[in-house]
Write a protein that holds these residues in place. Structure first.
Motif, PDB file in Angstrom:
ATOM      1  N   ASP A 128      44.562  32.451  34.744  1.00 43.83           N
ATOM      2  CA  ASP A 128      43.278  32.343  34.050  1.00 43.83           C
ATOM      3  C   ASP A 128      42.172  33.046  34.826  1.00 43.83           C
ATOM      4  OD1 ASP A 128      41.392  31.032  32.034  1.00 43.83           O
ATOM      5  OD2 ASP A 128      40.629  30.214  33.930  1.00 43.83           O
ATOM      6  N   LEU A 129      42.138  32.890  36.156  1.00 51.03           N
ATOM      7  CA  LEU A 129      41.117  33.552  36.956  1.00 51.03           C
ATOM      8  C   LEU A 129      41.297  35.071  36.894  1.00 51.03           C
ATOM      9  CD1 LEU A 129      38.728  33.422  38.895  1.00 51.03           C
ATOM     10  CD2 LEU A 129      40.364  33.230  40.785  1.00 51.03           C
ATOM     11  N   PHE A 130      42.529  35.547  37.002  1.00 45.37           N
ATOM     12  CA  PHE A 130      42.773  36.981  36.876  1.00 45.37           C
ATOM     13  C   PHE A 130      42.294  37.494  35.523  1.00 45.37           C
ATOM     14  CE2 PHE A 130      45.641  36.660  40.515  1.00 45.37           C
ATOM     15  CZ  PHE A 130      45.569  37.923  41.077  1.00 45.37           C
ATOM     16  N   GLU A 131      42.638  36.785  34.457  1.00 47.64           N
ATOM     17  CA  GLU A 131      42.287  37.251  33.120  1.00 47.64           C
ATOM     18  C   GLU A 131      40.779  37.251  32.905  1.00 47.64           C
ATOM     19  OE1 GLU A 131      44.599  34.697  30.622  1.00 47.64           O
ATOM     20  OE2 GLU A 131      46.293  36.089  30.567  1.00 47.64           O
ATOM     21  N   ARG A 132      40.088  36.210  33.383  1.00 47.78           N
ATOM     22  CA  ARG A 132      38.633  36.160  33.219  1.00 47.78           C
ATOM     23  C   ARG A 132      37.949  37.260  34.037  1.00 47.78           C
ATOM     24  NH1 ARG A 132      36.252  32.046  35.254  1.00 47.78           N
ATOM     25  NH2 ARG A 132      38.009  30.957  36.248  1.00 47.78           N
ATOM     26  N   THR A 133      38.479  37.528  35.230  1.00 48.94           N
ATOM     27  CA  THR A 133      37.897  38.570  36.075  1.00 48.94           C
ATOM     28  C   THR A 133      38.125  39.950  35.470  1.00 48.94           C
ATOM     29  OG1 THR A 133      38.315  37.172  38.013  1.00 48.94           O
ATOM     30  CG2 THR A 133      37.768  39.469  38.425  1.00 48.94           C
ATOM     31  N   LEU A 134      39.333  40.211  34.987  1.00 48.32           N
ATOM     32  CA  LEU A 134      39.615  41.491  34.336  1.00 48.32           C
ATOM     33  C   LEU A 134      38.752  41.672  33.086  1.00 48.32           C
ATOM     34  CD1 LEU A 134      43.498  41.539  34.704  1.00 48.32           C
ATOM     35  CD2 LEU A 134      41.930  43.219  35.693  1.00 48.32           C
ATOM     36  N   ALA A 135      38.602  40.618  32.301  1.00 44.09           N
ATOM     37  CA  ALA A 135      37.794  40.703  31.084  1.00 44.09           C
ATOM     38  C   ALA A 135      36.331  40.994  31.415  1.00 44.09           C
ATOM     39  CB  ALA A 135      37.908  39.407  30.283  1.00 44.09           C
ATOM     40  N   ALA A 136      35.814  40.334  32.446  1.00 38.88           N
ATOM     41  CA  ALA A 136      34.419  40.585  32.844  1.00 38.88           C
ATOM     42  C   ALA A 136      34.243  42.003  33.364  1.00 38.88           C
ATOM     43  CB  ALA A 136      33.995  39.569  33.902  1.00 38.88           C
ATOM     44  N   ALA A 137      35.252  42.524  34.064  1.00 42.36           N
ATOM     45  CA  ALA A 137      35.180  43.908  34.553  1.00 42.36           C
ATOM     46  C   ALA A 137      35.173  44.897  33.394  1.00 42.36           C
ATOM     47  CB  ALA A 137      36.344  44.197  35.493  1.00 42.36           C
ATOM     48  N   PRO A 171      40.633  37.681  42.984  1.00 38.89           N
ATOM     49  CA  PRO A 171      40.626  39.122  42.744  1.00 38.89           C
ATOM     50  C   PRO A 171      39.247  39.669  42.382  1.00 38.89           C
ATOM     51  CG  PRO A 171      41.427  37.958  40.800  1.00 38.89           C
ATOM     52  CD  PRO A 171      41.281  36.921  41.871  1.00 38.89           C
ATOM     53  N   GLN A 172      38.975  40.873  42.865  1.00 32.48           N
ATOM     54  CA  GLN A 172      37.787  41.615  42.471  1.00 32.48           C
ATOM     55  C   GLN A 172      38.246  42.743  41.550  1.00 32.48           C
ATOM     56  OE1 GLN A 172      35.497  42.814  45.909  1.00 32.48           O
ATOM     57  NE2 GLN A 172      35.480  40.746  46.764  1.00 32.48           N
ATOM     58  N   ALA A 173      37.660  42.840  40.372  1.00 36.76           N
ATOM     59  CA  ALA A 173      38.145  43.785  39.369  1.00 36.76           C
ATOM     60  C   ALA A 173      37.045  44.761  38.960  1.00 36.76           C
ATOM     61  CB  ALA A 173      38.666  43.047  38.143  1.00 36.76           C
ATOM     62  N   PHE A 174      37.471  45.988  38.634  1.00 32.46           N
ATOM     63  CA  PHE A 174      36.524  47.044  38.274  1.00 32.46           C
ATOM     64  C   PHE A 174      37.164  47.981  37.263  1.00 32.46           C
ATOM     65  CE2 PHE A 174      35.739  45.595  42.525  1.00 32.46           C
ATOM     66  CZ  PHE A 174      34.372  45.356  42.539  1.00 32.46           C
TER      67      PHE A 174
END
Length: 237
Positions: A128-137, A171-174
């Protein structure tokens, strides 16, 4: 490295940085190779990344002398998934740049649209954290998980107001083109960032969004952290 395939479908990549050591943990080996409930620490994040429907590539950056050890640690947990193993550098920045160079052709071709960079020493970051971070990126350009900071004091013991402070996790996503362009510019300038976001903020015009996270996404640094992580896994199960 595998050949390029059809660019339709999943378009995210996850880079798991595992090129550190066990110095502060007091371990004789890289701390991410140590077992957490019987599974190597690094394998937890890799399994999570491989299970994400949006993820096209998973890259694990390892110490140059640990290719065989990393391969052995991950092989039992990959199932049908595929992981690219890449030797890292002397710094975190150099290790991230090594991974991005491996992904560069797919980024330039438009096959990879967003990249998450994660610290293997944070094994409990969930899907869930990965998916939310990727979506926000995807939406904003960049995203970092944050948690509130409490109980901060000055050296003299007086408290510090923390209403506007937060601790940054991974994770930090961009967006992939911006991330790759930033690291290419950093390489040309000889710049070394402290984390992924610091490089992107210096060399790319990207809005970095804060994604709420929690204390369970802890970093394995000291021996007691492994014990805490093990208890969290048990309680969650």
């Amino acid at each position: 490295m595998t050949a390029l395939t059809d660019i339709s479908g999943p378009d995210a990549a996850v880079v798991v940085v595992a090129a550190g050591s066990g110095t502060r943990l007091g371990a004789a080996v890289n701390k991410v190779l140590l077992p957490l409930r019987g599974v190597p620490v690094v394998a937890w994040s890799v399994r999570t990344a491989l299970a994400l429907p949006a993820v096209r590539r998973v890259v694990v950056v390892h110490r140059a002398d640990e290719h065989a050890a990393m391969e052995a640690a991950l092989a039992p947990y990959l199932g049908d998934g595929e992981v690219l193993l890449v030797p890292g550098g002397d710094t975190r920045h150099a290790s991230e740049w090594a991974a991005l160079r491996v992904l560069a052709d797919e980024v330039d071709a438009g096959a990879i649209a967003v990249v998450a960079v994660h610290d293997a020493a944070r094994p409990l970051a969930d899907g869930d954290l990965f998916e939310r971070t990727l979506a926000a990126a995807r939406e904003h350009g960049g995203a970092i998980p944050v948690v509130p900071v409490d109980g901060v004091v000055r050296r003299d013991g007086t408290p510090v107001a923390t209403a506007h402070l937060a601790a940054v996790q991974t994770p930090q996503a961009f967006r992939a083109p911006d991330l790759l362009a930033a690291y290419r510019a950093a390489a040309a300038a000889g710049f070394t960032g402290t984390d992924t976001a610091s490089c992107v903020e210096r060399y790319a015009d990207v809005t970095v969004s804060a994604v709420p996270s929690g204390a369970a996404n802890l970093k394995i640094t000291f021996p007691e952290d492994l014990d805490v992580a093990g208890r969290l896994v048990t309680s969650a199960g």
